[in-house]
Design a protein around this motif. Structure first.
Motif, mmCIF file in Angstrom:
data_model
loop_
_atom_site.group_PDB
_atom_site.id
_atom_site.type_symbol
_atom_site.label_atom_id
_atom_site.label_comp_id
_atom_site.label_asym_id
_atom_site.label_seq_id
_atom_site.Cartn_x
_atom_site.Cartn_y
_atom_site.Cartn_z
ATOM 1 N N SER A 192 96.503 -8.710 -74.501
ATOM 2 C CA SER A 192 96.905 -8.140 -75.789
ATOM 3 C C SER A 192 95.981 -8.610 -76.902
ATOM 4 C CB SER A 192 98.324 -8.558 -76.144
ATOM 5 O OG SER A 192 99.221 -8.046 -75.217
ATOM 6 N N ALA A 193 95.670 -9.902 -76.870
ATOM 7 C CA ALA A 193 94.841 -10.468 -77.927
ATOM 8 C C ALA A 193 93.437 -9.862 -77.905
ATOM 9 C CB ALA A 193 94.764 -11.983 -77.774
ATOM 10 N N ASN A 242 113.430 -18.402 -66.050
ATOM 11 C CA ASN A 242 113.188 -17.893 -67.395
ATOM 12 C C ASN A 242 111.849 -17.174 -67.489
ATOM 13 O OD1 ASN A 242 115.425 -18.414 -68.844
ATOM 14 N ND2 ASN A 242 114.536 -20.049 -70.111
ATOM 15 N N LEU A 243 110.824 -17.821 -66.929
ATOM 16 C CA LEU A 243 109.477 -17.238 -66.968
ATOM 17 C C LEU A 243 109.439 -15.923 -66.194
ATOM 18 C CD1 LEU A 243 107.262 -20.423 -66.527
ATOM 19 C CD2 LEU A 243 107.136 -18.834 -68.441
ATOM 20 N N ALA A 247 93.450 -6.390 -79.183
ATOM 21 C CA ALA A 247 93.620 -6.345 -80.636
ATOM 22 C C ALA A 247 92.324 -6.686 -81.360
ATOM 23 C CB ALA A 247 94.731 -7.306 -81.054
ATOM 24 N N LYS A 297 111.126 -13.215 -68.140
ATOM 25 C CA LYS A 297 110.259 -12.788 -69.242
ATOM 26 C C LYS A 297 109.172 -11.829 -68.727
ATOM 27 C CE LYS A 297 108.265 -12.789 -73.223
ATOM 28 N NZ LYS A 297 108.866 -12.359 -74.467
ATOM 29 N N LEU A 305 108.581 -7.745 -69.590
ATOM 30 C CA LEU A 305 107.324 -7.210 -70.132
ATOM 31 C C LEU A 305 106.793 -6.079 -69.257
ATOM 32 C CD1 LEU A 305 105.538 -10.476 -71.217
ATOM 33 C CD2 LEU A 305 106.339 -8.672 -72.717
ATOM 34 N N LEU A 333 102.149 -14.583 -67.452
ATOM 35 C CA LEU A 333 102.474 -14.499 -68.879
ATOM 36 C C LEU A 333 101.218 -14.657 -69.739
ATOM 37 C CD1 LEU A 333 104.787 -14.293 -70.933
ATOM 38 C CD2 LEU A 333 104.991 -16.775 -70.842
ATOM 39 N N ARG A 338 98.787 -11.649 -69.644
ATOM 40 C CA ARG A 338 99.292 -10.552 -70.454
ATOM 41 C C ARG A 338 99.035 -10.809 -71.946
ATOM 42 N NH1 ARG A 338 102.488 -6.383 -68.999
ATOM 43 N NH2 ARG A 338 102.710 -7.027 -66.846
ATOM 44 N N THR A 339 99.322 -12.028 -72.367
ATOM 45 C CA THR A 339 99.105 -12.387 -73.769
ATOM 46 C C THR A 339 97.627 -12.277 -74.124
ATOM 47 O OG1 THR A 339 100.891 -13.978 -73.522
ATOM 48 C CG2 THR A 339 99.546 -14.172 -75.475
ATOM 49 N N ILE A 378 101.933 -9.791 -80.235
ATOM 50 C CA ILE A 378 101.497 -10.777 -79.244
ATOM 51 C C ILE A 378 102.502 -11.926 -79.172
ATOM 52 C CG2 ILE A 378 99.702 -12.463 -78.702
ATOM 53 C CD1 ILE A 378 97.719 -10.420 -79.998
ATOM 54 N N ASP A 405 99.485 -6.784 -85.034
ATOM 55 C CA ASP A 405 99.012 -7.190 -83.701
ATOM 56 C C ASP A 405 99.517 -8.581 -83.349
ATOM 57 O OD1 ASP A 405 97.606 -4.964 -82.850
ATOM 58 O OD2 ASP A 405 95.832 -5.521 -84.005
ATOM 59 N N ARG A 415 98.247 -0.448 -70.103
ATOM 60 C CA ARG A 415 98.301 -1.906 -70.050
ATOM 61 C C ARG A 415 97.997 -2.447 -68.659
ATOM 62 N NH1 ARG A 415 99.817 -5.121 -74.330
ATOM 63 N NH2 ARG A 415 99.766 -6.538 -72.587
#
Lengths: 215, 242
Positions: free
Chosen positions: A112-113, A198-199, A116, A202, A206, A105, A108-109, B196, B192, A58
């Motif tokens: 992942s997307a 908070n952020l 995928a 998070k 991760l 954040l 990272r999202t 996410i 997936d 990652r």
């Protein structure tokens, strides 16, 4: 001697010409739909050809997104939009930290997307905009067998440094708008600093999860 | 009538544990919803997700695609009906053409030949049809087992369930086998996306709720929703009442 000098002058002139023509062509004059297409295909290609990323590294994937995709996003604008009215309550230092945490954040999202979707086919739609427009939506569709294509819309704004993305909509869900309720609720309960904490928490969790996976 | 009954039942249940904390106006039943959500989440963590992950590992992608295609093909019949109900006749005809081509040339839907022929797959259901007819979503609602919904879509789901072509399958064992397989396939396709979601959200419940409401609004308008009104702007609805 003089011939060498002339050659140098010509070389310098050629270089100057290249710089004058080449650099702005890369940064500013690339149409937004072209930019999205080039960057997406390049990143997908790199993901597919990198054995470490394929094996689930990652950190390397995030690094790749950092280098290739990040420069084309306007994270300050994204953070401001996600914050809504709370943005004006933050001081410059808080704004900077909010943007940094939110960027971590989102990257990272996004990583992942992309990972995928890397096996799917992409359909890059032609841009429906006037050449004078400075705010456009670039439409990409992810084609998956047996299901309706997933539309990905990039909201982009023209800046001095080229076109920048300020929101991504996946299947009609605006990423920026989706954070607004959460952000506002957190600010109401524990203030701007509460949201920053908070952020950060998070992002740390991760990171921890990613490290554990590597072991 | 059903809606009124459902509404009163839910309002009764929700107000029982309502707190005075500031709440999202779209989600007045949040405490109740959160309860059901955490139940669903546990069920997903301990049953649905492990089963779907196992299925994805054990069954080759090629076969999973065939399974997905067969269920998708069966679904096209009522996707077409819903398009007709919404007055989108061209789309409805296209959905039925998909069903005709995929069932025959595509061998009972194993192969999605219609997409290659230019008949695009659509996403429709009764909830979207009611939305198209102007029905408001009503409060957000988490259904046990089924997850995110709202009052309108919950009622829509009832119609979807009633008209599900798999209801015609017999005997009992085959019917439930198919329903279960479809559930596993659907969950596997969302692995997936759910990962996410977990990474992206600060509060999974809120993130998923907002995504659901945005997504459904987009679907009702087939990807072209009108610009959203400001939440404070109630002038238009006031005028209607006068």
């Amino acid at each position: 001697m003089t011939r060498a000098a002339t050659r140098n002058v010509i070389r310098a002139a050629a270089l100057g010409l290249l710089l004058a023509l080449g650099v702005p062509a890369r940064a500013q004059d690339v149409p937004p739909d072209q930019l999205v297409k080039t960057v997406t295909l390049e990143v997908i290609d790199l993901i597919k050809s990198d054995k470490e990323i394929q094996a689930g590294n990652r950190a390397k994937l995030v690094q790749l997104i950092d280098a290739k995709v990040l420069p084309h996003f306007n994270f300050t604008a994204m953070t401001a939009l996600a914050m809504g009215q709370s943005w004006n309550k933050a001081n410059p230092d808080q704004k900077k930290r909010l943007t940094e945490e939110f960027r971590t954040l989102l990257v990272r999202t996004y990583a992942s997307a992309l990972a995928a979707y890397s096996e799917q086919k992409f359909d890059f739609r032609p841009l429906r905009a006037k050449p004078t427009d400075t705010d456009v939506t670039v439409q990409v569709r992810v084609l998956q067998p047996g299901t309706q294509p997933v539309p990905i819309d990039y909201s982009m704004e023209k800046t001095a440094a080229g076109w920048k993305v300020y929101d991504v909509m996946v299947g009609g869900v605006s990423l920026v708008a989706n954070y607004r309720t959460e952000f506002n609720a957190t600010v109401r309960e524990s203030g701007i600093d509460g949201l920053i904490n908070n952020l950060a928490k998070k992002n740390k969790s991760l990171e921890g999860a990613a490290l554990e996976k590597k072991k | 009538m059903i809606r009124v009954l459902l509404l009163t039942a839910l309002v009764g249940a929700a107000t029982g544990c309502a707190s005075t904390a500031e709440r999202d106006p779209r989600d007045p039943w949040e405490p109740l919803n959160r309860g059901i959500y955490s139940f669903n989440d546990k069920l997903d963590t301990y049953v649905a997700r492990p089963v779907a992950t196992g299925y994805q590992k054990a069954v080759p992608g090629e076969i999973r695609e065939r399974v997905r295609n067969v269920f998708s093909n069966v679904g096209d019949v009522f996707i077409g009906v819903n398009n007709f109900l919404q007055g989108k006749f061209e789309d409805g005809v296209s959905d039925w053409a998909r069903f005709a081509f995929n069932t025959t040339i595509g061998l009972f839907g194993l192969h999605d030949v219609a997409t290659d022929m230019g008949y695009e797959k659509h996403n429709e259901d009764f909830g979207q049809t009611f939305g198209r007819w102007g029905a408001p979503t009503g409060p957000y609602l988490i259904l046990p087992l089924l997850g995110s919904s709202d009052v309108r879509d919950g009622i829509g789901w009832g119609f979807d369930f009633y008209t599900d072509p798999l209801n015609e399958t017999e005997p009992f064992a085959v019917h439930w086998g198919l329903v279960t397989l479809r559930l596993i396939q659907t969950r596997a396709d969302l692995l997936d996306a759910s990962r996410i979601l977990e990474e992206a959200a600060l509060d999974k419940y809120v993130f998923q709720r907002d995504a659901y409401l945005q997504r459904r609004r987009n679907l009702v308008y087939d990807g072209q929703p009108p610009r959203e009104k400001e939440p404070e702007d109630d002038s238009s609805s006031d005028k209607k009442r006068d």
